[in-house]
Design a protein around this motif. Structure first.
Motif, mmCIF file in Angstrom:
data_model
loop_
_atom_site.group_PDB
_atom_site.id
_atom_site.type_symbol
_atom_site.label_atom_id
_atom_site.label_comp_id
_atom_site.label_asym_id
_atom_site.label_seq_id
_atom_site.Cartn_x
_atom_site.Cartn_y
_atom_site.Cartn_z
ATOM 1 N N HIS A 1 -3.768 5.478 18.576
ATOM 2 C CA HIS A 1 -2.645 4.672 18.255
ATOM 3 C C HIS A 1 -1.809 5.494 16.996
ATOM 4 O O HIS A 1 -0.560 5.625 17.107
ATOM 5 N N TRP A 2 -2.524 6.030 16.058
ATOM 6 C CA TRP A 2 -1.811 6.692 14.995
ATOM 7 C C TRP A 2 -1.123 8.086 15.461
ATOM 8 O O TRP A 2 -0.156 8.560 15.175
ATOM 9 N N LEU A 3 -2.057 8.582 16.129
ATOM 10 C CA LEU A 3 -1.433 10.081 16.988
ATOM 11 C C LEU A 3 -0.266 9.773 17.513
ATOM 12 O O LEU A 3 0.815 10.588 17.451
ATOM 13 N N ALA B 1 -9.686 -1.396 5.115
ATOM 14 C CA ALA B 1 -9.456 -1.454 6.506
ATOM 15 C C ALA B 1 -8.690 -2.687 7.189
ATOM 16 O O ALA B 1 -8.029 -2.362 8.142
ATOM 17 N N LYS B 2 -8.780 -3.994 6.396
ATOM 18 C CA LYS B 2 -7.721 -4.715 6.757
ATOM 19 C C LYS B 2 -6.442 -4.392 6.589
ATOM 20 O O LYS B 2 -5.428 -4.690 7.279
ATOM 21 N N ASP B 3 -6.037 -3.423 5.720
ATOM 22 C CA ASP B 3 -4.592 -3.088 5.559
ATOM 23 C C ASP B 3 -4.349 -2.250 6.651
ATOM 24 O O ASP B 3 -3.125 -2.218 6.918
ATOM 25 N N VAL B 4 -5.038 -1.452 6.893
ATOM 26 C CA VAL B 4 -5.038 -0.392 8.183
ATOM 27 C C VAL B 4 -4.507 -1.319 9.378
ATOM 28 O O VAL B 4 -3.500 -0.964 10.257
ATOM 29 N N GLY C 1 -10.153 5.933 8.924
ATOM 30 C CA GLY C 1 -10.285 7.407 8.897
ATOM 31 C C GLY C 1 -9.126 7.997 10.237
ATOM 32 O O GLY C 1 -8.689 9.007 9.906
ATOM 33 N N ALA C 2 -9.085 7.165 10.951
ATOM 34 C CA ALA C 2 -8.162 7.281 11.947
ATOM 35 C C ALA C 2 -6.666 7.302 11.336
ATOM 36 O O ALA C 2 -5.900 8.151 11.745
ATOM 37 N N TYR C 3 -6.465 6.586 10.532
ATOM 38 C CA TYR C 3 -5.175 6.645 9.838
ATOM 39 C C TYR C 3 -4.821 7.783 9.060
ATOM 40 O O TYR C 3 -3.730 8.213 9.181
ATOM 41 N N LEU C 4 -5.841 8.162 8.485
ATOM 42 C CA LEU C 4 -5.799 9.152 7.498
ATOM 43 C C LEU C 4 -5.901 10.664 8.295
ATOM 44 O O LEU C 4 -4.904 11.550 8.029
ATOM 45 N N VAL D 1 -10.473 4.095 -1.347
ATOM 46 C CA VAL D 1 -9.710 5.214 -0.808
ATOM 47 C C VAL D 1 -8.198 4.523 -0.785
ATOM 48 O O VAL D 1 -7.945 3.619 -0.430
ATOM 49 N N GLU D 2 -7.243 5.849 -1.072
ATOM 50 C CA GLU D 2 -5.819 5.286 -1.060
ATOM 51 C C GLU D 2 -5.165 5.830 0.299
ATOM 52 O O GLU D 2 -5.648 6.561 1.037
ATOM 53 N N LEU D 3 -4.248 4.840 0.599
ATOM 54 C CA LEU D 3 -3.685 4.950 2.126
ATOM 55 C C LEU D 3 -2.300 5.402 1.791
ATOM 56 O O LEU D 3 -1.274 4.829 1.341
ATOM 57 N N PRO D 4 -1.856 6.794 1.909
ATOM 58 C CA PRO D 4 -0.628 7.263 1.475
ATOM 59 C C PRO D 4 0.038 6.622 2.705
ATOM 60 O O PRO D 4 -0.287 6.161 3.499
ATOM 61 N N ASP D 5 1.673 6.589 2.269
ATOM 62 C CA ASP D 5 2.548 6.100 3.094
ATOM 63 C C ASP D 5 3.268 6.904 4.108
ATOM 64 O O ASP D 5 3.842 6.507 5.279
ATOM 65 N N TYR D 6 2.824 8.320 3.854
ATOM 66 C CA TYR D 6 3.304 9.660 4.718
ATOM 67 C C TYR D 6 4.815 9.392 4.759
ATOM 68 O O TYR D 6 5.186 9.403 6.079
#
Ligand code: FAD
Length: 392
Positions: free
Chosen positions: A15-17, A46-49, A304-307, A377-382
């Protein structure tokens, strides 16, 4: 890019790729998407992802609708109760609790149109050079990819091919876990029931509109020498180890030979110094299984997939930089979850005279550890990284 494994980590990474602009192929050894497994949870980050994937509604629609859990004695009398809304929905029963097979289906349905899925095949050989990876598939095809990621689970064949034999990385936690579904002849409704004895337990929960129930057994087993694909040997191991375990165990065992979805494996963690080598990386249980005792294997795979996709894209697809940054961001989060998995396994160990005493779980250290395991763990917005926004 090639991803091995189509359970949770593989389709989530696909999905993320894809959203970051990559062309993705996923190869899955099983002939079709694998059903089965108990409920898995998404908590905290994980809910945020899941929200960022645009899949919150689809995931919640497929959730188990569990009201909570009761522990029961041998006659079925309730001993303790845990509600799904305890701890703001991030407790023992998470508010996003979904059968593993159902979550895998949601992730697959979301990606199947824009991603090439190859079922019933696997990587047989792999050779990498500075510019790419040549792959020979067991089915005979030969193809070249820019990057390859192993999301092929605890017994990852890709990890063995690139990083060395399983024994080097698999840490058996002294327990075995088995699941299979049975007809719900027990009148179960929205509540999960667990009966524990020293070193072993049996758990039942309703599934499929309560027409069936998913049974789960845990038992302590210092060794584990059954092949993870030898189902007949696994069933006889289960019968032997849960003999005499009371409550509804005999009724559940009656269905062992006709269940469509038996699964048994050791409770184990994967500990590796590095999660990549050149153009090959690892994700999910293949890289950092925290074991079902942590309750967070799925959360780690989703985060992990998101990051991983974000860091690779942010590094202009440079594998050295992208894999290193993904690992830097994930390590401490993974370690906190692995620590919880080990502690939980120890609480279920058989008593032994030389056993180290259990720590005091009422201490501040435990609250801090759980906080790190759920939200650490931080989720950057990229911002600035391509995002096709493709989502349903
Ligand atoms: C059938 C099943 C039932 C499970 N049940 C539970 C459960 O009840 N509770 C729990 O906490 N965890 C369960 N797990 C593990 C849980 O899914 C993971 O801990 C977590 O979600 C991380 O997922 P993953 O995608 O990294 O690994 P996994 O979910 O283990 O998925 C790995 C995938 O890779 C595939 N694969 C294996 N070898 C190859 C190969 N050589 N080439 C290509 N593909 C390959 C497998 O068929 C599988 O689809 C289960 C896993 C499976 C496969």
């Amino acid at each position: 890019m090639l991803v091995a494994g189509a359970s949770i980590a593989g389709p989530a990474l696909a999905h993320w790729l894809r959203r970051r602009g990559a062309e993705v192929t996923v190869v899955e050894r099983a002939p079709e998407l694998r059903p089965g497994g108990q409920a898995v949870d998404a908590r905290g980050v994980a809910k945020d992802v899941i929200v960022r994937m645009g899949l919150d509604a689809a995931v919640r629609a497929a959730c188990t609708d569990t009201a909570g859990a009761h522990t029961v004695d041998v006659d079925g009398n309730v001993l303790e109760t845990f509600r799904a809304d305890d701890d703001g929905g991030d407790g023992f029963i998470a508010d996003i609790e979904i059968l593993r097979g159902d979550l895998s289906r949601v992730l697959y349905d979301d990606t199947r149109d824009g991603v090439e899925y190859l079922f019933g095949d696997r990587i047989a050989e792999l050779t990498q050079d500075p510019d790419g990876v040549d792959v020979v598939f067991a089915g005979g095809d030969r193809r070249r990819f820019d990057l390859v990621v192993g999301a092929d689970g605890l017994h990852s064949a890709l990890r063995a091919m690139v990083f060395g034999p399983h024994e080097r990385y698999l840490r058996h936690l002294g327990h075995v876990l088995a699941f299979y579904s049975v007809p719900n002849g027990f009148g179960l409704d929205r509540w999960l029931l667990e009966h524990q004895e020293v070193g072993r337990s049996v758990l039942l929960r309703p599934i499929q509109d309560a027409t069936r129930a998913m049974a789960m057994f845990y038992f302590a087993s210092p060794d584990f020498d059954v092949d993870h694909r030898d189902v007949a040997a696994q069933k006889s191991m289960l019968r032997e180890r849960v003999a005499g375990l009371g409550w509804l165990t005999p009724d559940i065992l009656e269905h062992l030979d006709d269940t469509p979805d038996f699964y048994l494996d050791q409770v184990a963690q994967v500990v590796l110094d590095r999660w990549s080598s050149g153009r090959v990386g690892l994700l999910g249980d293949a890289a950092f299984s925290s074991s079902p005792m942590s309750g967070q294997g799925t959360g780690l795979a989703l985060v992990g997939a998101y990051l991983l996709a974000g860091e690779l894209a942010a590094a202009g697809w440079d594998p050295e930089v992208g894999f290193a940054r993904y690992e830097e961001r994930m390590r401490s989060y993974v370690e906190a979850n692995q620590e919880i998995g080990r502690l939980n396994a120890r609480t279920r160990d058989l008593p032994a005279p030389d056993a180290e005493p259990l720590p005091d779980f009422s201490g501040e250290w435990f609250v801090e550890l759980v906080g790190r395991a759920i939200n650490g763990v931080e989720l950057p917005d990229y911002a600035g990284v391509p995002d096709s926004g493709v989502r349903r």
